[in-house]
Design an enzyme around this catalytic site. Structure first.
Site, PDB file in Angstrom:
ATOM      1  N   HIS A  81      54.383  23.687  66.446  1.00 17.19           N
ATOM      2  CA  HIS A  81      53.329  22.864  67.067  1.00 17.19           C
ATOM      3  C   HIS A  81      53.848  21.463  67.415  1.00 17.19           C
ATOM      4  CE1 HIS A  81      49.986  25.693  66.121  1.00 17.19           C
ATOM      5  NE2 HIS A  81      50.751  26.006  65.098  1.00 17.19           N
ATOM      6  N   ASN A 154      43.729  27.848  65.417  1.00 18.04           N
ATOM      7  CA  ASN A 154      44.423  28.225  66.648  1.00 18.04           C
ATOM      8  C   ASN A 154      43.398  28.658  67.692  1.00 18.04           C
ATOM      9  OD1 ASN A 154      47.083  27.762  65.869  1.00 18.04           O
ATOM     10  ND2 ASN A 154      47.387  29.835  65.111  1.00 18.04           N
TER      11      ASN A 154
HETATM   12 FE1  HDD Z   1      50.592  26.003  60.627  1.00 21.14          FE
HETATM   13  C1  HDD Z   1      51.350  22.977  61.932  1.00 21.14           C
HETATM   14  C2  HDD Z   1      47.878  26.250  62.704  1.00 21.14           C
HETATM   15  C3  HDD Z   1      49.995  29.202  59.490  1.00 21.14           C
HETATM   16  C4  HDD Z   1      52.974  25.607  58.314  1.00 21.14           C
HETATM   17  N1  HDD Z   1      49.783  24.846  62.052  1.00 21.14           N
HETATM   18  C5  HDD Z   1      50.231  23.626  62.447  1.00 21.14           C
HETATM   19  C6  HDD Z   1      49.383  23.093  63.463  1.00 21.14           C
HETATM   20  C7  HDD Z   1      48.405  24.013  63.683  1.00 21.14           C
HETATM   21  C8  HDD Z   1      48.657  25.123  62.787  1.00 21.14           C
HETATM   22  C9  HDD Z   1      47.268  23.912  64.667  1.00 21.14           C
HETATM   23  C10 HDD Z   1      49.586  21.768  64.177  1.00 21.14           C
HETATM   24  C11 HDD Z   1      48.748  20.687  63.588  1.00 21.14           C
HETATM   25  C12 HDD Z   1      48.920  19.433  64.403  1.00 21.14           C
HETATM   26  O1  HDD Z   1      48.402  19.392  65.525  1.00 21.14           O
HETATM   27  O2  HDD Z   1      49.604  18.529  63.929  1.00 21.14           O
HETATM   28  N2  HDD Z   1      49.263  27.468  61.078  1.00 21.14           N
HETATM   29  C13 HDD Z   1      48.175  27.329  61.887  1.00 21.14           C
HETATM   30  C14 HDD Z   1      47.351  28.500  61.771  1.00 21.14           C
HETATM   31  C15 HDD Z   1      47.951  29.327  60.875  1.00 21.14           C
HETATM   32  C16 HDD Z   1      49.143  28.669  60.428  1.00 21.14           C
HETATM   33  C17 HDD Z   1      46.045  28.701  62.504  1.00 21.14           C
HETATM   34  C18 HDD Z   1      47.512  30.669  60.380  1.00 21.14           C
HETATM   35  C19 HDD Z   1      46.275  31.050  60.329  1.00 21.14           C
HETATM   36  N3  HDD Z   1      51.368  27.202  59.199  1.00 21.14           N
HETATM   37  C20 HDD Z   1      50.958  28.473  58.856  1.00 21.14           C
HETATM   38  C21 HDD Z   1      51.679  28.917  57.702  1.00 21.14           C
HETATM   39  C22 HDD Z   1      52.524  27.889  57.337  1.00 21.14           C
HETATM   40  C23 HDD Z   1      52.304  26.838  58.304  1.00 21.14           C
HETATM   41  C24 HDD Z   1      51.498  30.256  57.017  1.00 21.14           C
HETATM   42  C25 HDD Z   1      53.516  27.801  56.212  1.00 21.14           C
HETATM   43  C26 HDD Z   1      53.516  28.508  55.152  1.00 21.14           C
HETATM   44  N4  HDD Z   1      51.982  24.594  60.262  1.00 21.14           N
HETATM   45  C27 HDD Z   1      52.839  24.626  59.221  1.00 21.14           C
HETATM   46  C28 HDD Z   1      53.681  23.363  59.109  1.00 21.14           C
HETATM   47  C29 HDD Z   1      53.120  22.492  60.263  1.00 21.14           C
HETATM   48  C30 HDD Z   1      52.087  23.413  60.888  1.00 21.14           C
HETATM   49  C31 HDD Z   1      55.152  23.610  59.098  1.00 21.14           C
HETATM   50  C32 HDD Z   1      54.137  21.913  61.231  1.00 21.14           C
HETATM   51  C33 HDD Z   1      53.770  20.478  61.404  1.00 21.14           C
HETATM   52  C34 HDD Z   1      52.688  20.238  60.479  1.00 21.14           C
HETATM   53  O3  HDD Z   1      52.434  21.369  59.771  1.00 21.14           O
HETATM   54  O4  HDD Z   1      52.086  19.192  60.345  1.00 21.14           O
HETATM   55  O5  HDD Z   1      53.516  22.766  57.884  1.00 21.14           O
END
Ligand code: HDD
Length: 704
Positions: A81, A154
């Protein structure tokens, strides 16, 4: 003669790009440039040198501070993202939900809660484009009076995997391949499909990812979903399961794949520009927040596990109750300070909202806090204005890098008895209103031995994929088949394609046959399914095309009016007025930006230059040309492509008599979407002409 500034003209001094509020009573810089130490800068054009042509001096602290700060301007981009855009706004509650939740923002009808929403693509880096085929993030930070609540969802209601331990594998597989560093922002490559073909639980999400959902026309025309089952908890401690939905008031709209690819070249910032411009002209996008609320008995009656994030609850089975609206009415003042530094975390919940044991959600509860420390560099990232709650924050956490607050007194521990000595003892626990965790003892299988296993209730990987695919409009089904052929054709290893075909048979044999036909590969035997595949009731609510939110409207949409010297003023004026009246955005497109001379000799201002503004940038076109004007455009590739693409992308085309030769050259054949440039155009222009598609594009055909 050398001047002190190096400039001979006044270049202005008003460009204050960086201004800290001075402590009250302190002098301001009077609009003058200062260093970060507040020293006024006398010359921002030249380094300090020893002699006119001599060496630069190390003592030039103005230079060193400026370059030092510049060198550190970038922070690590988000792992996923990374590319996104955001806006401020508010949530307004329709009616009190006090019966099911004690969450403060859901108590009083009509009350507004400020929020910040960030939309994103998933796979590409921060500098990639806005329109790849990709899932879109839909993250909302509500600044409630009882603390921040982040609903980090999402634009698709299900996810690829069931367990967070697979997330790094999923993301590694979709990102640029490890050895070669490409492809950027694309799932169409071997490692992604290798992983997917080995993970049958991803099949439902893959159907969504290959559908038109992942090539949205605008961020404003996307639905959003909280994905997981959450809990709402009321004042009596009663829990209700809940799924969250965002429904765009603008309707839903997507692009054609060919269009999305061309938009990426024409305007890599298409979606963020669209949001920026819509808010700028006061056309504030709105979504309604909906919930599907249910109890344990309902959960038990479902043919799948509500803790499984690869499953959805069809709206026909449990209608979505609309509980409020979100309006985005202010674009950030500064992209970095707000959009880049905003830190979402699904673990940010408020009293009255709680988690479930969804194993994907549980893993997320750790990941986001951890990632923010790495991205923003300090445990104090919550103090950055965009992340700071708009209610009091009081605790005994202290110090750390970039500490912005200055706590007073000795009390930095608890319990303490300092108040007995007339000092401030600091804050205390709040048993009555503080966050309490729902005990979650209602389902016996949610407790027991420590195990690493996937419950049998998560074993059905295909039934909902089938339901989704079969619920789509025929045009969308073709698009899914087309997308799969496109993506798998980019996969070099035939074994991966074959394994994917084996999965697709379990979804729908006809889909598998269409894809196999498109690849010119034999259909293999079906892959073994871990659970019987059910023929569930179809859910028409899942359709985009010809579905209930496929609004036929020009409101908030753009129309390109192609003109040249000699075009008829009355026709142009009437079209312009009619589109504006319908809430649309008419844009005059012409070969030269300086204007065109209409047949009455008057000059018409031009909004966009034809060569830099292909018709993929708009939702419908009108072509108004004199015979001479048409003759001059007919040999202009940009003009022919303008019309050809509008037709190929199933858009409405209005054209006057003079424009007909250009339409012919562009291969336009008459249908109900090709109309005269009169008022009727406005009605016809608000939709796409799906029936045109078989004539303009070779899509993998359904078996007859
Ligand atoms: Fe995630 C970012 C949505 C599963 C780890 N995720 C991130 C963002 C969104 C989502 C919208 C961007 C937020 C922003 O605008 O800053 N992610 C989801 C959805 C998931 C999902 C809807 C499943 C239903 N994500 C998921 C899992 C993990 C992560 C299973 C880790 C175990 N996601 C992250 C992250 C991020 C992230 C690596 C990257 C940057 C941040 O968090 O701030 O931690």
């Amino acid at each position: 003669m050398a001047t002190k500034s190096g400039f001979t003209t006044d270049v202005g001094n008003g460009g204050e790009t960086h201004q800290h509020a001075p402590p009250s009573g302190a002098a301001t810089s009077d609009g003058h440039l200062t260093t970060n130490q507040g020293i006024k800068v006398s010359d921002n054009q030249n380094q300090l040198k020893s002699g006119e042509r001599g060496p630069v001096l190390l003592e030039d602290f103005v230079l060193r501070e400026k370059i030092f700060h510049f060198d550190h301007e970038r922070i690590p981009e988000r792992i996923v993202h990374a590319r996104g855009t955001a806006a401020h706004g508010f949530f307004e509650l329709y009616e009190s939900l006090a019966d099911i939740t004690k969450a403060d923002l859901f108590q009083r009808a009509g009350e507004r809660t400020p929020l910040f929403t960030r939309f994103s693509t998933v796979a590409g880096g921060a500098g990639s484009v806005d329109t790849p085929r990709d899932v879109r993030g839909f993250a909302v930070k509500f600044y409630t009076q009882e603390g921040n609540w982040d609903l980090v969802g999402n634009n698709i209601p299900v996810f690829f995997i069931q367990d967070a331990i697979k997330f790094p594998d999923l993301v590694h597989s979709v990102k640029m391949e490890a050895d070669r560093g490409f492809p950027q922002a694309a799932s169409a490559h071997d490692t992604f499909w290798d992983f997917i073909s080995l993970m049958p639980e991803s099949t439902h999400m893959i159907m969504w990812a290959m559908s038109d959902r992942t090539i949205p026309r605008s961020l404003r025309t996307m639905e959003g979903f909280g994905v997981h089952t959450f809990r709402l908890v009321n004042a009596a401690g009663k829990s209700t399961f809940v799924k969250f939905h965002w429904k765009p008031k603008q309707g839903v709209a997507s692009t054609c794949w060919d269009e999305a690819v061309k938009i990426a070249g024409a305007d890599p910032d298409f979606h963020r520009r669209d949001l920026f411009e819509a808010i700028g002209r006061g056309d504030f996008p709105e979504w309604e927040l909906g919930i599907q609320a249910f109890d344990q008995a309902f959960a038990d009656s479902m043919p799948f596990d509500v803790l499984d994030p690869t499953k959805l609850i069809p709206e026909e089975v449990l209608p979505v109750r609309l509980i409020g609206r979100m309006v985005l009415d202010r674009y950030p003042d500064n992209f970095f300070a707000e959009t880049e530094q905003v830190a979402f975390c699904p673990a940010n919940v408020v009293p009255g909202v709680d988690f479930t044991n969804d194993p994907l959600l549980q893993g997320r509860l750790f990941s986001y806090l951890d990632t923010q420390k790495s991205r923003l560099g300090t445990a104090n990232f919550h103090q950055i204005p965009i992340n700071a709650p708009k209610c009091p924050v009081m605790n005994f956490q202290r110090d750390g890098q970039m500490q912005m607050t200055v706590p007073k007194g000795r009390a930095n521990y608890e319990p303490n008895s300092l108040s007995a000595q007339g000092e401030s003892g600091g804050p205390r626990e709040c048993p009555a209103h503080g966050f309490t965790t729902f005990p979650s003892a209602d389902a016996p299988t949610e407790q027991g031995d420590k195990l690493r296993l996937r419950p049998a209730s998560f074993a059905d990987h295909y039934s909902q994929a089938r339901m989704f695919y079969r619920s789509l409009d025929v045009a969308e089904q073709s698009h899914v088949a087309f997308a799969l052929v496109f993506e798998l054709s980019k996969v070099d290893a035939p074994a991966i394609r074959t394994r994917m075909l084996g999965n697709l048979i379990n979804v729908d044999e006809d889909l598998a046959a269409r894809v196999a036909g498109g690849l010119n590969m034999p259909l293999p035997a079906a892959n073994a399914a871990a659970a019987p595949v059910l023929d569930m009731e179809l859910s028409p609510a899942l359709k985009l095309v010809r579905g209930k939110r496929d609004l036929h409207t020009l409101k908030g949409r753009a129309v390109g009016i192609l003109v040249a010297d000699g075009s008829d003023p009355a026709t142009v004026q009437d079209l312009h007025a009619a589109v504006t009246e319908a809430g649309g955005r008419p844009l005059i497109v012409a070969p030269k930006i300086g204007g065109v001379t209409l047949s009455d000799g008057k000059m018409l201002a031009v909004d966009k230059q034809l060569a830099g503004f292909p018709s993929v940038m708009v939702d419908a076109i009108a072509v108004v040309l004199s015979d001479d004007g048409c003759a001059s455009l007919i040999n202009d590739g940009a003009a022919v492509q303008f019309v050809m693409d509008a037709f190929g992308h199933l858009k409405c085309i209005a054209a006057d008599d003079g424009a007909q030769p250009l339409l012919m050259k562009a291969g336009v054949t008459p249908d109900e979407g090709v109309v005269a440039p009169n008022k009727g155009f406005v009605k016809a222009a608000g939709k796409r002409y799906w029936d045109r598609e078989p004539g303009v594009r070779k899509l993998p055909r359904a078996q007859s």
